[in-house]
Write an enzyme that holds these catalytic residues in place. Structure first.
Site, PDB file in Angstrom:
ATOM      1  N   GLN A 184       0.828  -1.206   0.000  1.00 48.70           N
ATOM      2  CA  GLN A 184       0.000   0.000   0.000  1.00 48.70           C
ATOM      3  C   GLN A 184       0.866   1.261   0.000  1.00 48.70           C
ATOM      4  OE1 GLN A 184      -3.651   1.168   2.739  1.00 48.70           O
ATOM      5  NE2 GLN A 184      -1.759   1.439   3.863  1.00 48.70           N
ATOM      6  N   GLY A 185       0.685   2.116  -0.989  1.00 49.12           N
ATOM      7  CA  GLY A 185       1.458   3.358  -1.064  1.00 49.12           C
ATOM      8  C   GLY A 185       0.606   4.564  -0.722  1.00 49.12           C
ATOM      9  N   TYR A 186       0.509   4.855   0.548  1.00 48.89           N
ATOM     10  CA  TYR A 186      -0.310   5.978   1.006  1.00 48.89           C
ATOM     11  C   TYR A 186       0.550   7.117   1.552  1.00 48.89           C
ATOM     12  CZ  TYR A 186      -5.019   3.931   0.677  1.00 48.89           C
ATOM     13  OH  TYR A 186      -6.206   3.441   0.233  1.00 48.89           O
ATOM     14  N   SER A 187       1.164   6.869   2.734  1.00 48.83           N
ATOM     15  CA  SER A 187       1.883   7.946   3.424  1.00 48.83           C
ATOM     16  C   SER A 187       3.071   8.457   2.621  1.00 48.83           C
ATOM     17  CB  SER A 187       2.411   7.438   4.769  1.00 48.83           C
ATOM     18  OG  SER A 187       1.355   7.050   5.601  1.00 48.83           O
ATOM     19  N   SER A 243       4.502  -0.876   3.746  1.00 40.45           N
ATOM     20  CA  SER A 243       4.770  -2.183   4.367  1.00 40.45           C
ATOM     21  C   SER A 243       5.218  -3.189   3.326  1.00 40.45           C
ATOM     22  CB  SER A 243       3.516  -2.720   5.055  1.00 40.45           C
ATOM     23  OG  SER A 243       3.016  -1.766   5.948  1.00 40.45           O
ATOM     24  N   GLU A 285      -8.723  -1.235   6.757  1.00 45.10           N
ATOM     25  CA  GLU A 285      -7.430  -1.287   7.427  1.00 45.10           C
ATOM     26  C   GLU A 285      -7.616  -1.108   8.929  1.00 45.10           C
ATOM     27  OE1 GLU A 285      -4.645   1.798   6.385  1.00 45.10           O
ATOM     28  OE2 GLU A 285      -2.973   0.674   7.211  1.00 45.10           O
ATOM     29  N   GLU A 344      -5.128   9.826  17.741  1.00 43.86           N
ATOM     30  CA  GLU A 344      -5.643  11.201  17.798  1.00 43.86           C
ATOM     31  C   GLU A 344      -6.491  11.522  16.574  1.00 43.86           C
ATOM     32  OE1 GLU A 344      -2.515  10.215  18.493  1.00 43.86           O
ATOM     33  OE2 GLU A 344      -2.746  10.441  20.654  1.00 43.86           O
TER      34      GLU A 344
END
Lengths: 388, 371
Positions: A133-136, A168, A251, A373
């Site tokens: 997964q390429g998110y951040s 990951s 997720e 948060e």
């Protein structure tokens, strides 16, 4: 499902498992060596492991709830539960796990075209292709919609440039599903596209990041003039945020304990008692009791939300609560296990396996997939309706 | 096991109860009773009987509506939201469950009286500061064909208004449960001024005569009858406490959206948002435990102890947090008697102690989970 139908299915499952689950795969193991992630370069640790995966995949039981035409078995929850029950009874290992199963699959089932589902889902179900997964990004963590990785139009393709982080197992994956910016002038949520990229494409490179747990499950992933067909867009161009949000919900559920994690896990009391002198300290004992009470109640909440989803009610933003509660609980649990272990829990071997490494790893639970948060802010705005 | 969602019938019951109680017994009703020095509203109780609530656990052949424990929890939850003062749990839940375990004509008549709203029961179990049914000292010594009871019970909830008392006493070889009229000779009831303005009494037994017919279940074997009754009461009380938490929480979130300081609604401040979100999470999680307890009592009562104690343990913690945060987030006004939040805080404290506090139930969970 009627009682009779359940029992018929149960006995079919039992017979099939008895005949098809290799002996070596009945040890209930779930450690690193027992896990099969699959993929083009996957090396099985034994023939039995491969045989087990192939047989389960042929039944559609690596992804039991997916439709049959996409590699699943089309089981409803009641049948699925029977299958899981019977597997647990004989200690059958999970034949395959992957981000394809947990995350991309559900997103494609909801947003993909029929052709995309046919192309991508069966290889996931059979363990042939491994996804990450390429998110951040370095500048887009909690503020995920600020992703800057660019995809510029070039005929039927995009040219992708930028960097992802906390990907990951990117160094072991065959393909990546990524959020890329396709419109830099639109409001930030409306210029993002959900794009599937083959990691073998020229210009893609990865670099593992070493964590405090001693392991490197995450990578930095770099895109340098990477050419990607526009046919690889899931959903609509510039509307990738909708897909991303849907997928984040899955997720969160996975990180909060997944289908089985908390309910199937051993009681904390039993775990701590097994450690020498584990629960002789009354203060520790009291804390562990509190943790166990909360764990049981969270597991029941997971159950209740599944009931709700099953009845068509949907869970929506309340999944943020499960993610928050489940991950904070897992951290508490590991702190207690470390306390009970005392000095014995302070060593680790060269592979960084065991309690100390696990304990450190849990600290990421309340960060990855949205921090605690961020979850509280989602609850506050979308569930309680407090002003932003 | 049924799902942890409300059934259609339970949802209808919940809606009907809310509609009725918002009109008949909002929090101001408790305030009126308190200011008048009263702890019971006979008219309200009669209406609850008419709607089938007092017979929620009474078999249909005894005139009840027999809706089950999950339904009793739904009602207790709605009663809790507006702090309704009534002997619902002691009578319609605990006494009814105890009487159901016994197949005598007398028990059936008593159940009919409960369903009709004609009998109020008080639970005379506790003696010391903490709930400890196994440790009672009040003695029932054999006397001819019957018994003589001597000793003191404290924290007898609804004991002041009760027509009858369930009395747990020590007998020769164990504990025995008695069902006695509250005005039997030798019984002296002293109503206590309780912090939550509800009914609890100290009850003295001075050589009180009891016959074999007064025994509920078997001599020296109180727990066969009392254990399911206490567990039913604990589940319903958990539901009441969760309702109370929801009531306090609704007030608090409402206030966060409306109160302005520094020129903005205070609900814009992240410090308060996150605390409110955490509190909501706790109520959501406790709701699952309460639903589960009700289902277990209906479907597998012999194995409900863990579920019930889990619910009561969670409910005490959640209610405590809800009322502490409720007062704190309201600021000064939360401390005033004119404002309702104090009522929620007081009821939460009393309900926490009744039928076993957090420590009592945590120990039961621990025992069931291999500690």
């Amino acid at each position: 499902m009627s009682e009779d139908a359940t029992e018929t299915f149960r006995s079919e499952v039992r017979t099939w498992l008895d005949e098809n689950c290799p002996k070596e795969m009945r040890d209930g193991a779930s450690g690193e060596d027992a896990i099969v992630w699959g993929g083009r370069n996957w090396t099985f640790t034994s023939d039995a492991q491969k045989l087990w995966l192939d047989r389960m995949a042929a039944k559609g039981w690596t992804v039991p709830t997916w439709p049959v035409e996409y590699g699943g078995a089309g089981l409803d929850r009641a049948h699925h539960k029977v299958l899981l029950d019977e597997m647990r009874k004989i200690g059958a290992r999970v034949p395959l796990q992957s981000f394809g199963i947990w995350m991309l699959g559900p997103a494609l089932l909801a947003f993909g075209t029929h052709e995309q589902k046919l192309q991508y889902l069966p290889p996931i179900a059979r363990g042939k292709v491994r996804w990450c997964q390429g998110y951040s990004e370095p500048g887009a963590g909690s503020d995920l919609a600020s992703v800057q990785t660019r995809a510029e139009s070039d005929g039927d393709d995009y040219i992708v440039n930028g960097q992802k982080i906390w990907t990951s197992y990117a160094d072991k994956a065959d393909c990546i599903f990524a959020l890329v910016r396709t419109d830099r002038d639109a409001p930030k949520h409306l210029g993002i596209t959900f794009l599937l990229i083959d990691m073998d494409t020229p210009g893609v490179s990865t670099k593992p990041i070493r964590l405090i747990s001693g392991k490197s499950p995450f990578c930095e992933t770099f895109f340098d003039d990477v050419r990607v067909p526009k046919a690889n867009v899931v959903g609509t161009e510039n509307r990738g945020w909708d897909v991303a949000k849907h997928l984040l919900t899955h997720e969160r559920e996975m990180i909060s304990g997944g289908g089985q994690g908390l309910l199937g896990g051993r009681a904390l009391g039993a775990v701590l008692n097994a450690q020498e002198g584990g629960l002789s300290d009354p203060v520790l004992r009291a804390e562990a009791m509190g943790c166990e009470i909360d764990a049981l109640a969270v597991a029941l909440t997971l159950e209740r939300y599944k009931d709700q989803a099953e009845s068509g009610g949907g869970v929506g933003d309340a999944s943020a609560m499960l993610k928050y509660a489940g991950t904070e609980l897992n951290k508490r649990r590991h702190e207690l296990m470390m306390s009970a272990g005392g000095a014995d829990a302070l060593t680790w071997d060269g592979k960084h396996e065991g309690l100390a490494s696990d304990w450190l790893r849990t600290k990421a639970n309340s960060i990855e997939g949205g921090t605690s948060e961020v979850m509280l802010s989602i609850i506050s705005r979308r569930v309680l309706g407090l002003p932003a | 096991m049924s799902t942890l969602l409300l059934t259609e019938d339970e949802t209808m019951l919940q809606d009907a109860a809310r509609g009725f109680l918002d009109g008949a017994a909002p929090v101001s009703h408790l305030r009126k009773l308190r200011d008048a020095g009263q702890t019971h509203d006979a008219k309200l109780w009669a209406e609850m009987a008419q709607m089938g609530w007092t017979g929620v656990l009474v078999p249909e052949e005894a005139g009840g509506s027999d809706m089950g424990h999950a339904a009793a929890c739904v009602l207790a939850g709605e009663l809790g939201k507006t702090l309704v003062t009534s002997p619902f749990i002691s009578t319609a839940v605990i006494a009814a469950t105890a009487l159901r375990q016994v197949a005598t004509d007398r028990a059936r008549d008593a159940l009919s009286a409960i369903a009709a709203g004609d009998a109020i029961y008080g639970l005379a179990v506790d003696e010391g500061r903490k709930h400890d049914p196994e440790g009672v000292e009040l003695a029932a010594r054999a006397d001819g064909n019957g018994f003589r009871l001597t000793g003191t019970k404290g924290f007898v909830v609804d004991g002041g208004n009760a027509d009858r008392l369930l009395v747990l006493a020590k007998t020769d070889a164990g504990l025995t449960l008695f069902d006695l009229p509250a005005d039997r000779e030798g019984i002296t009831r002293t109503a206590q001024n309780m912090v939550d303005a509800r009914d609890a009494a100290t009850v003295q037994f001075d050589n009180v005569q009891a016959t074999g017919d007064d025994v509920l279940g078997a001599v020296d074997d109180a727990m066969t009858v009392l254990k399911p009754a206490l567990e039913a009461g604990q589940a319903a009380l958990s539901a009441e406490m969760l309702g109370l938490s929801a009531g306090a929480f609704a007030m608090t979130v409402g206030y966060l959206k409306e109160r302005k300081q520094f020129g903005v609604e205070i609900g814009r401040f992240q410090a308060l948002q996150h605390r409110a979100a955490h509190l909501w999470s706790e109520t959501e999680i406790t709701l699952s435990a309460v639903r589960h307890a009700g289902r277990m009592l209906d479907e597998d009562p012999a194995n409900a102890t863990l579920a019930v104690s889990l619910a009561k343990a969670r409910a005490t913690q959640t209610a405590k947090l809800a009322v502490i945060e409720g007062v704190q987030m309201h600021g000064g006004i939360g401390m005033t008697d004119d404002f309702d939040m104090g009522f929620f805080m007081k009821r939460a404290r009393v309900a926490t102690e009744w039928l076993g506090d957090y420590g009592y139930h945590a120990a039961k969970v621990a025992a069931a989970r291999g500690f």
